[in-house]
Write a protein that holds these residues in place. Structure first.
Motif, PDB file in Angstrom:
ATOM      1  N   ARG A 227       0.837  -1.199   0.000  1.00  0.00           N
ATOM      2  CA  ARG A 227       0.000   0.000   0.000  1.00  0.00           C
ATOM      3  C   ARG A 227       0.873   1.251   0.000  1.00  0.00           C
ATOM      4  O   ARG A 227       1.930   1.316   0.637  1.00  0.00           O
ATOM      5  CB  ARG A 227      -0.939   0.019   1.205  1.00  0.00           C
ATOM      6  CG  ARG A 227      -0.256  -0.029   2.586  1.00  0.00           C
ATOM      7  CD  ARG A 227      -0.913   0.900   3.578  1.00  0.00           C
ATOM      8  NE  ARG A 227      -0.805   2.277   3.231  1.00  0.00           N
ATOM      9  CZ  ARG A 227       0.232   3.069   3.599  1.00  0.00           C
ATOM     10  NH1 ARG A 227       1.255   2.582   4.277  1.00  0.00           N
ATOM     11  NH2 ARG A 227       0.228   4.337   3.256  1.00  0.00           N
ATOM     12  N   THR A 245      -3.994   0.260  -2.171  1.00  0.00           N
ATOM     13  CA  THR A 245      -4.441   0.760  -0.879  1.00  0.00           C
ATOM     14  C   THR A 245      -5.410  -0.258  -0.277  1.00  0.00           C
ATOM     15  O   THR A 245      -5.726  -1.269  -0.892  1.00  0.00           O
ATOM     16  CB  THR A 245      -5.107   2.147  -0.998  1.00  0.00           C
ATOM     17  OG1 THR A 245      -5.278   2.698   0.317  1.00  0.00           O
ATOM     18  CG2 THR A 245      -6.452   2.073  -1.685  1.00  0.00           C
ATOM     19  N   LYS A 258      -7.527   3.780   8.596  1.00  0.00           N
ATOM     20  CA  LYS A 258      -8.019   4.841   7.715  1.00  0.00           C
ATOM     21  C   LYS A 258      -6.982   5.954   7.561  1.00  0.00           C
ATOM     22  O   LYS A 258      -6.925   6.616   6.523  1.00  0.00           O
ATOM     23  CB  LYS A 258      -9.336   5.414   8.265  1.00  0.00           C
ATOM     24  CG  LYS A 258     -10.524   4.472   8.124  1.00  0.00           C
ATOM     25  CD  LYS A 258     -11.795   5.115   8.639  1.00  0.00           C
ATOM     26  CE  LYS A 258     -12.984   4.190   8.485  1.00  0.00           C
ATOM     27  NZ  LYS A 258     -14.253   4.803   8.968  1.00  0.00           N
ATOM     28  N   SER A 261      -4.787   4.927   4.805  1.00  0.00           N
ATOM     29  CA  SER A 261      -5.526   5.029   3.558  1.00  0.00           C
ATOM     30  C   SER A 261      -5.625   6.475   3.092  1.00  0.00           C
ATOM     31  O   SER A 261      -5.542   6.768   1.893  1.00  0.00           O
ATOM     32  CB  SER A 261      -6.931   4.435   3.735  1.00  0.00           C
ATOM     33  OG  SER A 261      -7.662   4.497   2.538  1.00  0.00           O
TER      34      SER A 261
END
Length: 277
Positions: A227, A245, A258, A261
């Motif tokens: 990611r 991701t 999160k 992300s």
């Protein structure tokens, strides 16, 4: 100690639905733990003394039933058929029609409908997940359940919406009970998503989650290592920038990620102006 009351039918059905069981495979329940029934004993027969002279014994004969034909082609044949079909698709409409008629993947027979794509086919950014879930199977669109709503918020955070992105899955049919697709099912469907990416021809490809990342970016590393990293995705005619991701469904289960992300989304937003023609 007072035993717990047995669950009602509605409670039991709610439990099955929460576990991902939403269809019955047979009309009657099957006890997988029951002992198999013993075959009936064969009685030995002794020729009667007054039955006349013994006849010569016949040679034993065995009758074999004709094998039932498997409606699905062998995996290698199905993969070759998928590659040939995908290669000849001149447009997304033709590719979708091919998938509607393609019978090489057994998932088609258990799914409600094909989940092809959503969004703008001329978008500069394309998101690819693994496979449809229950809500997607019902509506025929990718990412429309809880994870879809989170994906909408994720792309809105960088100033985009579904009219400015294109969304698809590696597998276009929902696996029964949301199970993980088998490697064979993935390989059969792979030529179609590869051709779909080639036809959309985005500037940025975003793989959502570990399965789609490993399948499309040819890496065996886990999502924690992949990611946020940029890869080169080669369509055969062009190299597209790709980034991995977390899948929104994973973020719903692990909201602490999160933050990472969001870092990936910021990288995507920063890269978009750089890929402008």
């Amino acid at each position: 100690m007072t035993p717990e009351p047995a669950p009602t039918v509605s409670q039991l059905l709610a439990f099955y639905l929460e576990a991902g069981v939403d269809c019955a495979l047979s009309d009657e329940p099957v006890d997988r733990l029951a002992e198999p029934e013993a075959p009936p004993a064969i009685k030995a027969t002794t020729p009667s003394s007054d039955a006349g002279p013994a006849r010569p014994a016949r040679a034993a004969t065995t009758t074999f039933a004709a094998p039932t034909a498997d409606p699905s082609p062998a995996p290698d044949a199905a993969i070759a058929s998928a590659r040939e079909a995908a290669r000849t698709a001149a447009s997304l409409e033709v590719l979708r029609d091919m998938l509607e008629k393609f019978d090489g993947c057994a998932l088609k027979s258990t799914a409600t409908r094909l989940v092809f794509a959503d969004g703008n086919p001329k978008a500069r950014i394309m998101f690819v997940g693994e496979a449809p879930g229950r809500d997607e199977d019902i509506e025929g669109l990718p990412f429309v359940g809880r994870s879809g709503k989170l994906l909408d918020r994720m792309i809105a955070a960088i100033g985009l919406d579904r009219t400015k992105v294109y969304i698809a899955n590696v597998i276009p049919w929902r696996p029964p009970g949301n199970r993980t697709p088998t490697p064979q099912e993935t390989q059969i469907c792979l030529p179609f998503i590869q051709r779909q990416i080639e036809l959309v021809d985005p500037d940025i490809l975003v793989t959502l989650g570990n399965p789609s990342t490993q399948t499309l970016l040819s890496t065996r590393e886990g999502i924690m290592k992949t990611r946020g990293r940029w890869f080169n995705y080669d369509t055969g005619t062009r190299t597209i920038r790709a980034i991995a991701t977390f899948h929104p469904a994973y973020l719903l289960r692990s909201p602490s990620y999160k933050r990472l992300s969001w870092q990936d989304l910021r990288s995507i937003a920063k890269a978009l102006p750089q890929t402008a023609s």
